[in-house]
Design an enzyme around this catalytic site. Sequence first.
Site, mmCIF file in Angstrom:
data_model
loop_
_atom_site.group_PDB
_atom_site.id
_atom_site.type_symbol
_atom_site.label_atom_id
_atom_site.label_comp_id
_atom_site.label_asym_id
_atom_site.label_seq_id
_atom_site.Cartn_x
_atom_site.Cartn_y
_atom_site.Cartn_z
ATOM 1 N N ASN A 32 0.815 -1.221 0.000
ATOM 2 C CA ASN A 32 0.000 0.000 0.000
ATOM 3 C C ASN A 32 0.847 1.270 0.000
ATOM 4 O O ASN A 32 0.399 2.316 0.465
ATOM 5 C CB ASN A 32 -0.934 0.014 1.209
ATOM 6 C CG ASN A 32 -1.814 -1.213 1.275
ATOM 7 O OD1 ASN A 32 -1.626 -2.084 2.119
ATOM 8 N ND2 ASN A 32 -2.783 -1.303 0.381
ATOM 9 N N ASN A 59 -2.476 -8.247 -2.910
ATOM 10 C CA ASN A 59 -3.569 -8.233 -3.884
ATOM 11 C C ASN A 59 -3.615 -6.956 -4.715
ATOM 12 O O ASN A 59 -4.255 -6.913 -5.770
ATOM 13 C CB ASN A 59 -4.923 -8.434 -3.182
ATOM 14 C CG ASN A 59 -5.173 -7.436 -2.077
ATOM 15 O OD1 ASN A 59 -4.372 -7.335 -1.135
ATOM 16 N ND2 ASN A 59 -6.260 -6.701 -2.158
ATOM 17 N N HIS A 60 -2.907 -5.893 -4.283
ATOM 18 C CA HIS A 60 -2.865 -4.649 -5.062
ATOM 19 C C HIS A 60 -1.574 -4.525 -5.870
ATOM 20 O O HIS A 60 -1.210 -3.419 -6.294
ATOM 21 C CB HIS A 60 -2.999 -3.439 -4.140
ATOM 22 C CG HIS A 60 -4.327 -3.340 -3.452
ATOM 23 N ND1 HIS A 60 -5.517 -3.407 -4.133
ATOM 24 C CD2 HIS A 60 -4.645 -3.177 -2.135
ATOM 25 C CE1 HIS A 60 -6.516 -3.289 -3.271
ATOM 26 N NE2 HIS A 60 -6.015 -3.159 -2.058
ATOM 27 N N HIS A 168 -1.733 -7.832 5.479
ATOM 28 C CA HIS A 168 -2.930 -7.433 4.743
ATOM 29 C C HIS A 168 -4.012 -6.792 5.587
ATOM 30 O O HIS A 168 -4.644 -5.842 5.139
ATOM 31 C CB HIS A 168 -3.551 -8.600 3.954
ATOM 32 C CG HIS A 168 -4.825 -8.234 3.241
ATOM 33 N ND1 HIS A 168 -4.853 -7.354 2.181
ATOM 34 C CD2 HIS A 168 -6.117 -8.606 3.449
ATOM 35 C CE1 HIS A 168 -6.110 -7.215 1.748
ATOM 36 N NE2 HIS A 168 -6.886 -7.953 2.503
ATOM 37 N N HIS A 170 -3.834 -5.029 8.358
ATOM 38 C CA HIS A 170 -3.442 -3.722 8.895
ATOM 39 C C HIS A 170 -3.582 -3.592 10.415
ATOM 40 O O HIS A 170 -3.403 -2.495 10.951
ATOM 41 C CB HIS A 170 -4.262 -2.594 8.240
ATOM 42 C CG HIS A 170 -4.028 -2.425 6.778
ATOM 43 N ND1 HIS A 170 -3.848 -1.186 6.192
ATOM 44 C CD2 HIS A 170 -3.967 -3.321 5.771
ATOM 45 C CE1 HIS A 170 -3.685 -1.332 4.882
ATOM 46 N NE2 HIS A 170 -3.756 -2.621 4.611
#
Length: 252
Positions: A32, A59-60, A168, A170
């Site tokens: 992120n 996933n990003h 993931h 957070h």
Amino acid sequence: MNGAAGRRAVEGLLPGLREELDVDLCVVNGENAADGLGITPRLAEVILASGADVITLGNHTFRRPEIAGYLDESERVIRPANLSKHVSGKGLTIAESRSGTPVAVINLLGQLFLAPPHGPWEVVDELVEEARRSTPVILVDFHGEATSEKVAMASYLDGKVTAVLGTHTHIQTNDARVSAGGTAAITDAGMTGPHDSVIGVIAELAIKQMRTGMPVRFKTADGDVRLEGCLVECDENGRAVSCELIRRALEQ
């Protein structure tokens, strides 16, 4: 790491923290880094220059299209191994630690609620076998939504790898441990970024979406910035001997 605040924490805290804790190898999940979604080549280089030896993703990974070519060339930035075989990058790398010991880093994406092209269970055995041909010290970043799947993977790999560290969600979990077989594990290593937020997002924006069900353009927050992670110590055979939570606040 979440957005600009997360990058400030890495740049401001990681170099000194490595020296304070005498860290041989540092892995950062950079999922992120770019405004909360994905990573760019420039930001990857900033994170590496700040003290990371390897960057893992999630996933990003391909939210920023310019990362594709960079992943094909980089040996230090990896993406989940269970993405499509037709996309750029790889899910396993071997990095040399400060002590000279090679360390294998594997990146996997959870199956529950994220639906990758291939389940992590389909590829994990082959990846661990490949890693063990180079070194007994193996770290797995399991980037997953469901705590049950992370715990299951850590249990399955107990005694086969050095550590299974969840990312993931957070939120740093209070379950850092070393299992009977000598594998360190934690469900989520936490978030490096703004904790005065809803997992990195300005709280009012996240609440608005949840209350109304309408699309809202998220923006990353910038208050109460912390660096979070997990410190794992292991022996020469790759067997973990300790697993400790790390949390440091960035002075504003």
